[in-house]
Design a protein around this motif. Structure first.
Motif, PDB file in Angstrom:
ATOM      1  N   MET A   1     -26.257  28.467  13.528  1.00 10.63           N
ATOM      2  CA  MET A   1     -27.060  27.850  14.594  1.00 10.63           C
ATOM      3  C   MET A   1     -26.104  28.503  16.341  1.00 10.63           C
ATOM      4  O   MET A   1     -26.393  27.977  17.198  1.00 10.63           O
ATOM      5  CB  MET A   1     -27.888  26.300  14.598  1.00 10.63           C
ATOM      6  CG  MET A   1     -28.538  26.409  13.656  1.00 10.63           C
ATOM      7  SD  MET A   1     -29.818  27.680  13.886  1.00 10.63           S
ATOM      8  CE  MET A   1     -30.890  27.348  15.302  1.00 10.63           C
ATOM      9  N   VAL A   2     -25.041  27.564  16.172  1.00 11.06           N
ATOM     10  CA  VAL A   2     -24.315  27.576  16.844  1.00 11.06           C
ATOM     11  C   VAL A   2     -24.184  28.680  17.324  1.00 11.06           C
ATOM     12  O   VAL A   2     -24.567  29.742  18.818  1.00 11.06           O
ATOM     13  CB  VAL A   2     -22.804  27.550  16.425  1.00 11.06           C
ATOM     14  CG1 VAL A   2     -21.896  27.101  17.531  1.00 11.06           C
ATOM     15  CG2 VAL A   2     -22.852  26.132  16.431  1.00 11.06           C
ATOM     16  N   SER A   3     -23.757  29.910  16.887  1.00 10.48           N
ATOM     17  CA  SER A   3     -24.137  31.525  17.280  1.00 10.48           C
ATOM     18  C   SER A   3     -25.491  31.620  17.710  1.00 10.48           C
ATOM     19  O   SER A   3     -25.092  32.858  19.034  1.00 10.48           O
ATOM     20  CB  SER A   3     -23.956  32.591  15.486  1.00 10.48           C
ATOM     21  OG  SER A   3     -22.804  32.920  15.354  1.00 10.48           O
ATOM     22  N   VAL A   4     -26.489  31.553  17.231  1.00 15.41           N
ATOM     23  CA  VAL A   4     -27.880  31.577  17.906  1.00 15.41           C
ATOM     24  C   VAL A   4     -27.641  31.093  19.157  1.00 15.41           C
ATOM     25  O   VAL A   4     -28.038  31.925  20.207  1.00 15.41           O
ATOM     26  CB  VAL A   4     -28.971  31.439  17.154  1.00 15.41           C
ATOM     27  CG1 VAL A   4     -30.288  31.536  17.944  1.00 15.41           C
ATOM     28  CG2 VAL A   4     -28.696  31.854  15.950  1.00 15.41           C
ATOM     29  N   LEU A   5     -28.180  29.703  19.726  1.00 14.51           N
ATOM     30  CA  LEU A   5     -27.783  29.303  20.784  1.00 14.51           C
ATOM     31  C   LEU A   5     -26.630  30.103  21.742  1.00 14.51           C
ATOM     32  O   LEU A   5     -27.073  29.822  23.560  1.00 14.51           O
ATOM     33  CB  LEU A   5     -27.146  27.598  20.957  1.00 14.51           C
ATOM     34  CG  LEU A   5     -28.400  26.956  19.813  1.00 14.51           C
ATOM     35  CD1 LEU A   5     -27.187  25.893  19.345  1.00 14.51           C
ATOM     36  CD2 LEU A   5     -29.738  26.329  20.459  1.00 14.51           C
ATOM     37  N   ALA A   6     -25.168  30.030  21.506  1.00  9.50           N
ATOM     38  CA  ALA A   6     -24.820  30.972  22.278  1.00  9.50           C
ATOM     39  C   ALA A   6     -25.595  32.380  22.552  1.00  9.50           C
ATOM     40  O   ALA A   6     -24.983  32.734  24.404  1.00  9.50           O
ATOM     41  CB  ALA A   6     -23.104  30.984  21.672  1.00  9.50           C
ATOM     42  N   SER A   7     -25.752  32.820  21.688  1.00  5.41           N
ATOM     43  CA  SER A   7     -25.868  34.265  22.183  1.00  5.41           C
ATOM     44  C   SER A   7     -27.400  33.884  22.851  1.00  5.41           C
ATOM     45  O   SER A   7     -27.556  35.244  23.746  1.00  5.41           O
ATOM     46  CB  SER A   7     -26.953  34.834  20.550  1.00  5.41           C
ATOM     47  OG  SER A   7     -25.745  35.713  20.085  1.00  5.41           O
ATOM     48  N   MET A   8     -28.404  33.527  22.325  1.00  2.95           N
ATOM     49  CA  MET A   8     -29.682  33.379  23.887  1.00  2.95           C
ATOM     50  C   MET A   8     -28.953  32.600  24.987  1.00  2.95           C
ATOM     51  O   MET A   8     -29.590  33.125  25.630  1.00  2.95           O
ATOM     52  CB  MET A   8     -30.592  32.376  23.229  1.00  2.95           C
ATOM     53  CG  MET A   8     -31.059  32.460  21.625  1.00  2.95           C
ATOM     54  SD  MET A   8     -31.842  33.964  21.865  1.00  2.95           S
ATOM     55  CE  MET A   8     -33.121  33.898  22.797  1.00  2.95           C
ATOM     56  N   THR A   9     -28.073  31.892  24.937  1.00  2.00           N
ATOM     57  CA  THR A   9     -27.356  32.031  26.410  1.00  2.00           C
ATOM     58  C   THR A   9     -26.950  33.089  27.796  1.00  2.00           C
ATOM     59  O   THR A   9     -27.258  33.371  28.240  1.00  2.00           O
ATOM     60  CB  THR A   9     -26.237  30.547  26.666  1.00  2.00           C
ATOM     61  OG1 THR A   9     -26.372  29.541  25.736  1.00  2.00           O
ATOM     62  CG2 THR A   9     -25.825  30.099  27.829  1.00  2.00           C
ATOM     63  N   LEU A  10     -26.313  33.596  26.632  1.00  3.57           N
ATOM     64  CA  LEU A  10     -25.842  34.780  26.532  1.00  3.57           C
ATOM     65  C   LEU A  10     -26.772  36.023  27.596  1.00  3.57           C
ATOM     66  O   LEU A  10     -26.956  36.796  28.560  1.00  3.57           O
ATOM     67  CB  LEU A  10     -24.805  36.251  25.806  1.00  3.57           C
ATOM     68  CG  LEU A  10     -24.222  37.220  26.388  1.00  3.57           C
ATOM     69  CD1 LEU A  10     -23.468  36.784  28.047  1.00  3.57           C
ATOM     70  CD2 LEU A  10     -22.933  38.097  25.674  1.00  3.57           C
ATOM     71  N   ILE A  11     -28.229  35.868  27.156  1.00  2.00           N
ATOM     72  CA  ILE A  11     -29.227  36.871  26.814  1.00  2.00           C
ATOM     73  C   ILE A  11     -29.933  36.307  27.823  1.00  2.00           C
ATOM     74  O   ILE A  11     -29.763  37.252  29.521  1.00  2.00           O
ATOM     75  CB  ILE A  11     -30.352  37.089  25.519  1.00  2.00           C
ATOM     76  CG1 ILE A  11     -29.888  37.497  24.499  1.00  2.00           C
ATOM     77  CG2 ILE A  11     -31.695  36.785  26.248  1.00  2.00           C
ATOM     78  CD1 ILE A  11     -30.299  37.059  23.108  1.00  2.00           C
ATOM     79  N   LEU A  12     -29.447  35.057  28.189  1.00  9.36           N
ATOM     80  CA  LEU A  12     -30.376  34.972  29.657  1.00  9.36           C
ATOM     81  C   LEU A  12     -29.298  35.116  30.960  1.00  9.36           C
ATOM     82  O   LEU A  12     -30.001  35.486  31.910  1.00  9.36           O
ATOM     83  CB  LEU A  12     -30.862  33.343  29.452  1.00  9.36           C
ATOM     84  CG  LEU A  12     -31.844  32.899  28.397  1.00  9.36           C
ATOM     85  CD1 LEU A  12     -31.593  30.890  27.897  1.00  9.36           C
ATOM     86  CD2 LEU A  12     -32.764  32.599  28.571  1.00  9.36           C
TER      87      LEU A  12
END
Length: 461
Positions: free
Chosen positions: A169-180
């Motif tokens: 879940m940490v990976s998902v949140l960090a990845s989505m932040t980078l996407i934004l």
């Protein structure tokens, strides 16, 4: 006017989604992907239970059988989803290819807009199928990766320590932040790249006349123009690919690091049970496959901006047909109707509309407004009139007449029109251009007969 344009764009986007996704084949494709990925995710569960039963010395044969089925069965829904995807692509293209002509039908005032003509023809005939195929194939891959990640994590959450799920879940949140952070730049570059590609493709389509004729002057002008557009497209596409791959590398590091750390901590812990270590080792390949899927998934979210921009560019010509066409009120030069001077177009519309039959000939200098008058008449008379422009090689007729001369084809086309019950008015733009005397006389005789029961308005060469 701006609000109307914004509202029209919103309507077009809404219809775009409906035309692409509210299709029976779309539903079947997504259902088959769900089945495919569900069976794949279940294989991790059966494998883990198989190892546990084997180590515990209990009967493991049922888990072995279920694991083997979970390894073999995915091929069936996987292959079927690709068949359904092709049906989905075909349904979407059929709907697009039927809707666009209806949307632009009757916009007579746009007929001489060559830039809009080229953009529409390129989008409709050359780019539409490839764009839709790439877009829906992308959606298929995206749905596959998304379901693969979600379902696999659900299964592994039942088997492995909770902190591994937290790491994911940490990976998902960090990845989505980078996407934004990356998405605005990717979207902007994607739109510029697709627009540059259309312009470049248009230049490439001019190769025949500029090369085969052997005119060095035209060839060099065209070649320089092609090189300018080529450099612009290649530069934009290189920038886009660099930005996407830099983001992909960062996403890979972000997605792998937290879970890798937690796995090492769990394995090195002195209190870790052997069965837990075995479960982690057995599923290690699956865990990193899921993390790679996450990296691929979020990278595809970046690609979605590029794919969406391509679809919007493909559909953009339709928006331009919403702009109203304004014809001038009077001709630019001196033109004549059966020898009488024309001062304003409105009076000609009234004269022609009041007649049930007859023949009117328009004459005047080039650029004086003769063809514009025919377009004004066509717009006013709408479905009661058939307009045949001077360059009409792409108009569709029942009889192709490939083996016939230009004059013979023209006679055949006129005979087809005569059989059309709704054609009360026939508008002809320089039908006698490039015809010999015999064909001119033959067509003139046909028109004379037509004028006994239809209204003929013709521009004579």
């Amino acid at each position: 006017m701006r609000e109307q344009g914004v509202r029209r764009l919103a309507e077009l986007k809404s219809r775009q989604w409906k035309d692409l996704f509210l299709l029976s084949a779309a539903g079947w494709t997504l259902i088959l992907i769900l089945i495919h990925q569900g069976v794949i995710a279940a294989s991790s569960y059966f494998l883990t239970r198989l190892i546990e039963a084997f180590q515990a010395g209990t009967d493991y044969r049922s888990y072995l059988f279920e694991y083997l089925l979970a390894m073999v069965l995915p091929y069936l829904p996987g292959c079927a989803s690709l068949v359904a995807l092709q049906a989905w692509i075909n349904q979407a293209h059929r709907r697009f290819s039927a809707r666009l002509p209806e949307a632009i039908f009757g916009h007579t005032g746009k007929h001489n807009d060559n830039a809009l003509r080229e953009a529409t023809e390129a989008a409709y005939s050359r780019n539409s199928f490839a764009a839709l195929k790439d877009y829906l194939t992308f959606v298929h891959q995206f749905a596959t990766l998304c379901l693969n990640s979600v379902l696999s994590i659900v299964v592994l959450a039942l088997l492995l320590p909770a902190n591994l799920l937290e790491g994911y879940m940490v990976s998902v949140l960090a990845s989505m932040t980078l996407i934004l952070l990356l998405r605005p730049g990717v979207h902007s570059l994607s739109t510029k790249t697709e627009t540059a590609l259309i312009s470049y493709g248009d230049a490439l389509s001019q190769v025949w006349d500029n090369s085969v004729l052997g005119n060095r002057y035209n060839f060099e002008l065209w070649n320089n123009y092609r090189e300018q557009l080529a450099s612009k497209y290649y530069r934009q596409s290189n920038k886009l690919q660099f930005l996407k791959q830099a983001g992909n590398l960062a996403l890979a590091l972000i997605s792998l690091a937290p879970t890798t750390y937690l796995i090492l901590v769990a394995v090195q812990s002195k209190s870790a049970e052997p069965i837990l270590i075995a479960a982690i080792v057995v599923n290690l390949t699956r865990i990193f496959h899921i993390l790679n899927s996450l990296s691929g998934l979020v990278n595809q979210i970046l690609d979605f901006s590029a794919m969406n921009a391509r679809i919007r560019v493909m559909m953009s010509p339709e928006l331009k047909f919403d702009d109203p066409s304004h014809f001038p009120d009077k001709p630019r030069g001196e033109i004549y109707l059966n020898g009488a001077p024309i001062h304003e177009y409105k009076s000609v519309v009234e004269i022609v509309r009041s007649c049930s039959h007859g023949r009117f000939t328009i004459q005047g200098a080039n650029g004086a407004g003769k063809s514009t008058l025919l377009q004004v008449l066509k717009q006013a008379l709408s479905g009661d009139a058939i307009l045949v422009p001077s360059h009409n090689g792409k108009l569709r007729w029942r009889a192709t007449g490939i083996e016939k001369s230009t004059g013979e084809r023209a006679v055949g086309h006129l005979l087809e029109i005569s059989e059309h019950p709704d054609a009360k008015y026939l508008l002809l733009d320089e039908w006698d251009a490039n015809l010999d005397a015999a064909n001119t006389k033959a067509i003139n005789d046909v028109l004379r007969n037509f004028s006994q029961h239809k209204v003929i308005v013709e521009i004579r060469h």
